[in-house]
Design a protein around this motif. Structure first.
Motif, PDB file in Angstrom:
ATOM      1  N   ASN A   1       0.829  -1.211   0.000  1.00 19.31           N
ATOM      2  CA  ASN A   1       0.000   0.000   0.000  1.00 19.31           C
ATOM      3  C   ASN A   1       0.862   1.258   0.000  1.00 19.31           C
ATOM      4  O   ASN A   1       0.566   2.236  -0.693  1.00 19.31           O
ATOM      5  N   SER A   2       1.955   1.220   0.775  1.00 22.14           N
ATOM      6  CA  SER A   2       2.827   2.391   0.887  1.00 22.14           C
ATOM      7  C   SER A   2       3.555   2.685  -0.415  1.00 22.14           C
ATOM      8  O   SER A   2       3.712   3.844  -0.805  1.00 22.14           O
ATOM      9  N   GLY A   3       4.035   1.634  -1.080  1.00 22.51           N
ATOM     10  CA  GLY A   3       4.822   1.844  -2.278  1.00 22.51           C
ATOM     11  C   GLY A   3       4.017   1.963  -3.553  1.00 22.51           C
ATOM     12  O   GLY A   3       4.428   2.624  -4.509  1.00 22.51           O
ATOM     13  N   TYR A   4       2.851   1.331  -3.577  1.00 25.15           N
ATOM     14  CA  TYR A   4       2.020   1.250  -4.777  1.00 25.15           C
ATOM     15  C   TYR A   4       1.707   2.622  -5.347  1.00 25.15           C
ATOM     16  O   TYR A   4       2.041   2.947  -6.482  1.00 25.15           O
ATOM     17  N   GLU A   5       1.092   3.477  -4.545  1.00 24.86           N
ATOM     18  CA  GLU A   5       0.663   4.782  -5.039  1.00 24.86           C
ATOM     19  C   GLU A   5       1.794   5.808  -4.993  1.00 24.86           C
ATOM     20  O   GLU A   5       1.946   6.611  -5.912  1.00 24.86           O
ATOM     21  N   THR A   6       2.600   5.775  -3.932  1.00 24.42           N
ATOM     22  CA  THR A   6       3.681   6.755  -3.804  1.00 24.42           C
ATOM     23  C   THR A   6       4.668   6.633  -4.958  1.00 24.42           C
ATOM     24  O   THR A   6       5.015   7.621  -5.611  1.00 24.42           O
ATOM     25  N   PHE A   7       5.113   5.418  -5.233  1.00 28.59           N
ATOM     26  CA  PHE A   7       6.093   5.208  -6.299  1.00 28.59           C
ATOM     27  C   PHE A   7       5.509   5.531  -7.668  1.00 28.59           C
ATOM     28  O   PHE A   7       6.120   6.250  -8.470  1.00 28.59           O
ATOM     29  N   SER A   8       4.324   4.995  -7.969  1.00 33.31           N
ATOM     30  CA  SER A   8       3.757   5.185  -9.300  1.00 33.31           C
ATOM     31  C   SER A   8       3.426   6.646  -9.567  1.00 33.31           C
ATOM     32  O   SER A   8       3.689   7.167 -10.663  1.00 33.31           O
ATOM     33  N   THR A   9       2.879   7.344  -8.565  1.00 34.07           N
ATOM     34  CA  THR A   9       2.507   8.745  -8.763  1.00 34.07           C
ATOM     35  C   THR A   9       3.738   9.634  -8.876  1.00 34.07           C
ATOM     36  O   THR A   9       3.799  10.534  -9.720  1.00 34.07           O
ATOM     37  N   THR A  10       4.734   9.404  -8.022  1.00 34.24           N
ATOM     38  CA  THR A  10       5.964  10.197  -8.103  1.00 34.24           C
ATOM     39  C   THR A  10       6.636  10.008  -9.455  1.00 34.24           C
ATOM     40  O   THR A  10       7.097  10.980 -10.083  1.00 34.24           O
ATOM     41  N   SER A  11       6.691   8.779  -9.940  1.00 37.85           N
ATOM     42  CA  SER A  11       7.316   8.504 -11.237  1.00 37.85           C
ATOM     43  C   SER A  11       6.558   9.191 -12.364  1.00 37.85           C
ATOM     44  O   SER A  11       7.163   9.792 -13.263  1.00 37.85           O
ATOM     45  N   MET A  12       5.229   9.090 -12.324  1.00 35.15           N
ATOM     46  CA  MET A  12       4.413   9.726 -13.359  1.00 35.15           C
ATOM     47  C   MET A  12       4.629  11.234 -13.385  1.00 35.15           C
ATOM     48  O   MET A  12       4.852  11.835 -14.439  1.00 35.15           O
ATOM     49  N   MET A  13       4.585  11.865 -12.207  1.00 36.22           N
ATOM     50  CA  MET A  13       4.719  13.318 -12.151  1.00 36.22           C
ATOM     51  C   MET A  13       6.149  13.770 -12.454  1.00 36.22           C
ATOM     52  O   MET A  13       6.355  14.857 -13.002  1.00 36.22           O
ATOM     53  N   ALA A  14       7.139  12.948 -12.131  1.00 31.64           N
ATOM     54  CA  ALA A  14       8.517  13.289 -12.498  1.00 31.64           C
ATOM     55  C   ALA A  14       8.658  13.346 -14.018  1.00 31.64           C
ATOM     56  O   ALA A  14       9.261  14.277 -14.572  1.00 31.64           O
TER      57      ALA A  14
END
Length: 452
Positions: A274-287
């Motif tokens: 749960n912690s990595g799923y949204e944080t990682f994917s969203t940060t990567s997308m916005m980067a």
């Protein structure tokens, strides 16, 4: 006659609504509490909080000050928007301010998850997790393992229009399962991805267990995830085979003091994902979105990675030394986190009546430490709405008390169409974030470096 009846019914409903809201405000009106409104009984102001987000905070803050009461996610809550108070709250677990996930999160992530426990329980679980999250493990295995998994994932993007949001979610799922359940990653990935999507949606919702609600979907998803994880754990315990993943480490903790039971292990696996799923994917997308919009940033980032590639042997994977040399990459990540604000705040719970800034917060209330607006404060960050990674090249910035984070050169991708980005309560592109990936490459001394 019929019109009069309609008017009477409307008037009755309106009066009844006002009486309910007034009664709920009076119910929580006691000496010493911060000012604020409580909204509807049980529902509180959750709908406004989720719908309006930052505008709700600004409106209530302008009316009641930087410390005000409300009722969200089924809990009477005090929202704190003051920088110094937020830091005090986050650093004083020993003084009666402990992790305070709302009931929906506890029900879905599990009451044993590392982010929800405190005191002796936290030390017990933390001791077990040190076997999988420690500097030596990260240095020796993590970077190479991630590099090896990501290369084939990015291999076939050239010449295609891809939904970056969808691809980053796929990557987050892939990497999470490779770390957590390497042996079973391929067989359970698709089934668990669907379940975890519902699980994420349900973690911050009203705890109404009725078909169709996000909470109900989250609870059902948790049940399905537990069934799959129990089968995997049973097979692992019955086998003598060693698996090089996090679950294997949790199942084979050597120190009896830190061994976890199956319920505790399952809660940690669910929480990690749960912690990595949204944080990682969203940060990567916005980067990627920010890099697309700022060619000079992209050029400097590419130069840093080309320099790393130049000193690597053909096919050699990344290691911790390569990561340490990615100073500008780190700055891009930090600036993405600051400007995107994936985590808007965290919740704490009072274990006793406590006094904060002259107000008495009753035992059992939640405190929402809201730090979104700190990231856009012009007194803290010059031109705060500009994407400027270079501000983070001064390492002193990261040590400041208010940091609670969590051009030249060709582009290798282009946005396609108009891509809308929502910022609250989750950062997402409702219709996807589509980009055309070109075959433009830059040669290193060993091989071509593509957009991937």
């Amino acid at each position: 006659m019929e019109l009069s009846m309609v008017v009477c019914v409307v008037a009755f409903v309106l009066c009844f609504t006002l009486v309910l809201i007034r009664w709920n405000d009076l119910r929580y009106r006691r000496k010493g509490l911060p000012p604020g409104t409580m909204g509807w009984p049980m529902f509180g102001e959750t709908a406004e909080f989720l719908k309006l987000g930052p505008d709700f905070m600004k409106r209530q803050g302008a009316k009641h000050g930087k410390l005000f009461k409300t009722h969200i996610f089924g809990c009477p809550t005090v929202i704190c928007m003051d920088t110094d108070l937020n830091r005090y709250i986050l650093l004083n677990e020993a003084k009666g301010l402990v992790p305070g996930y709302p009931q929906s999160s506890l029900d879905i992530l599990g009451k044993c998850n590392i982010a929800a426990v405190h005191g002796a329980a936290h030390k017990h679980i933390r001791g077990s997790l040190l076997s999988i999250v420690n500097p030596n493990m990260i240095k020796d295995r993590l970077f190479a393992k991630i590099d090896k998994a990501v290369r084939p994932f990015l291999a076939n993007w050239d010449g295609k229009i891809v939904d970056i949001q969808e691809k980053m979610i796929e990557m987050a799922v892939l990497l999470s399962f490779k770390q957590l359940l390497d042996k079973e990653a391929q067989s359970v990935c698709q089934a668990l991805r669907h379940e975890f999507n519902n699980l994420v949606l349900g973690t911050f919702s009203l705890p109404i267990n009725f078909p169709g609600t996000n909470y109900y979907k989250g609870i059902q998803a948790r049940k399905n995830v537990i069934k799959i994880l129990r089968r995997i754990i049973d097979r692992r315990r019955a086998s003598s085979e060693t698996c090089n993943d996090m679950l294997d480490c949790l199942l084979n903790v050597k120190d009896p003091k830190y061994r976890l039971n199956d319920e505790e292990i399952i809660d940690q696996v669910i929480t990690f994902f749960n912690s990595g799923y949204e944080t990682f994917s969203t940060t990567s997308m916005m980067a990627l979105k920010h890099l697309h919009d700022h060619p000079k940033v992209l050029q400097e980032l590419r130069e840093e990675h080309l320099a790393i590639q130049e000193r690597k042997r053909p096919g050699e994977l990344l290691d911790s030394n390569d990561y340490k040399s990615m100073t500008f990459t780190r700055a891009v990540i930090l600036e993405t986190l600051r400007l995107t604000t994936i985590v808007n705040g965290v919740m704490r719970k009072t274990t006793d009546d406590i006094e904060i800034n002259g107000c008495i917060i009753p035992k059992g209330w939640r405190i929402y430490v809201y730090f979104r607006e700190i990231n856009y404060n012009p007194f803290l960050y010059l031109e705060p709405f500009d994407f400027n990674p270079w501000r983070w090249m001064d390492k002193k910035l990261e040590s400041h008390n208010h940091v609670l984070l969590f051009g030249g050169g060709s582009r290798l991708w282009e946005e396609v169409g108009e891509n809308k980005i929502l910022k609250f309560p989750r950062v997402k592109a409702p219709n996807g974030l589509h980009m055309a990936i070109s075959t433009n490459v830059v040669k290193s001394k060993h091989q071509n470096i593509s957009a991937a």
